[in-house]
Design an enzyme around this catalytic site. Sequence first.
Site, short mmCIF file in Angstrom:
data_model
loop_
_atom_site.label_atom_id
_atom_site.label_comp_id
_atom_site.label_asym_id
_atom_site.label_seq_id
_atom_site.Cartn_x
_atom_site.Cartn_y
_atom_site.Cartn_z
N LYS A 188 0.85 -1.21 0.00
CA LYS A 188 0.00 0.00 0.00
C LYS A 188 0.88 1.26 0.00
O LYS A 188 2.08 1.17 0.23
CB LYS A 188 -0.94 -0.02 1.21
C1 PLP Z 1 -5.39 -4.25 0.49
C2 PLP Z 1 -6.84 -4.11 0.48
C3 PLP Z 1 -7.66 -4.59 1.52
C4 PLP Z 1 -7.18 -5.50 2.61
O1 PLP Z 1 -6.10 -5.13 3.31
P1 PLP Z 1 -5.15 -6.22 4.01
O2 PLP Z 1 -4.34 -5.30 4.87
O3 PLP Z 1 -4.36 -6.88 2.94
O4 PLP Z 1 -5.99 -7.15 4.80
C5 PLP Z 1 -9.01 -4.33 1.47
N1 PLP Z 1 -9.55 -3.66 0.46
C6 PLP Z 1 -8.83 -3.19 -0.57
C7 PLP Z 1 -9.51 -2.45 -1.67
C8 PLP Z 1 -7.45 -3.41 -0.61
O5 PLP Z 1 -6.75 -2.97 -1.64
#
Ligand code: PLP
Length: 378
Positions: A188
């Site tokens: 992210k």
């Molecule tokens: C990455 C992501 C998540 C989940 O996050 P994690 O930390 O991997 O559990 C949820 N929604 C979206 C749109 C994402 O890109």
Amino acid sequence: MFIKKQSYYHLISKPIIGKEEIDAVVRVLRSGTVAQGPEVGQLEKSFCELTGRKYAVAMNSGTAVIHAALYGLGIGQGDEVICPPFTFVATANAVLMAGATPVFCDINQDDYMINPKMIEAKITEKTKAIIAVSLYGQVFRYDEIKKIADTYNLKIIEDAAQSIGATYKGIPSGGLGDVGTFSLYATKNIHCAEGGILVTDDEECYEKAKMIRHHGQSEKTRYEYHDLGYNYRLTDIHAAIANQQMKKLDWVCKKRQENANLYNSGLADLYPIIQTPYLHEGNMHVYHQYVIKILSQDGYSRDGLMQYLKDLNIGCGVYYPKPLHLHPHFSRIGYSKGDFPVSEQASQEVLSLPVHPLLSSDDIFFIISAIKSYVNKH
Ligand SMILES: *Cc1c(COP(=O)(O)O)cnc(C)c1O
């Protein structure tokens, strides 16, 4: 920050880990307080400031905070939650984890996010909430969705996993709707390897989110379990990384926007074969992904371009190659191919190019020229 001049065009994403993060982790390890502690508290405070919210709850994943958001809003067994099928699986998995049923609603052609005009037809007596995803780093059509939510008395959860730092008409992403949820997973825009943060102004939701994080206990009465809870706690080791990353957020957003602008101008004359991302007026996009669309005609195709770039060792990826309703644990609910044609088409046409902050302008120019040569070859 010290960044070695080297090429990064081969990587679709690259977590930033600097001396600041390493030192912060060592500090926490030496302090002896390694589980949830002051670093987590600091992180929650920063997220309140970032989003203008009253409350923040840090957890160990972005999935956990969506689950907690639903739980906090009182959504569970027998309830329906409307969400797009064109998103990361965690958005809809969290609905199942909460015991509720995800009801998919197709997306817009332009921004690939939930289509507000199609939401009303999905609403039943059981509908309790809409999870709208700020996909690729840009906030969805909030005002239109808010109008529907107000009419039908539905909650809005903003899945802001990809949009930290973005704004909608000046309002920070995550500060919209009833609850905002972020992910701090390694890929992210900012990260702490694994992590998630929920933000809200709703006190009851805040208290319930803290309970589900901590085995169903409230802070006041330990070993009194008010409900089924989980261990969704974040460690201070992770939070220490996140606190350092927060200081880099503005830089990260700015670099990603600069990189996106280079692509926008470099790819402009390939229209309509190659289409650059749709940008809503009034939105500040933070380009978690820089996503182009390739028309499937005259021998051009997304898969053709992707292979061409991969052969040149250019990192690229498809987010997402198959909409959620076509995966077994959702199709079991009663979905099948053809149900969400815009999502299905998008999954064939989108391609993400590297846009992360470590790319140099030369990296981007190299990728642009590769795309031009693919187009001109035909
Ligand atoms: C990455 C992501 C998540 C989940 O996050 P994690 O930390 O991997 O559990 C949820 N929604 C979206 C749109 C994402 O890109």
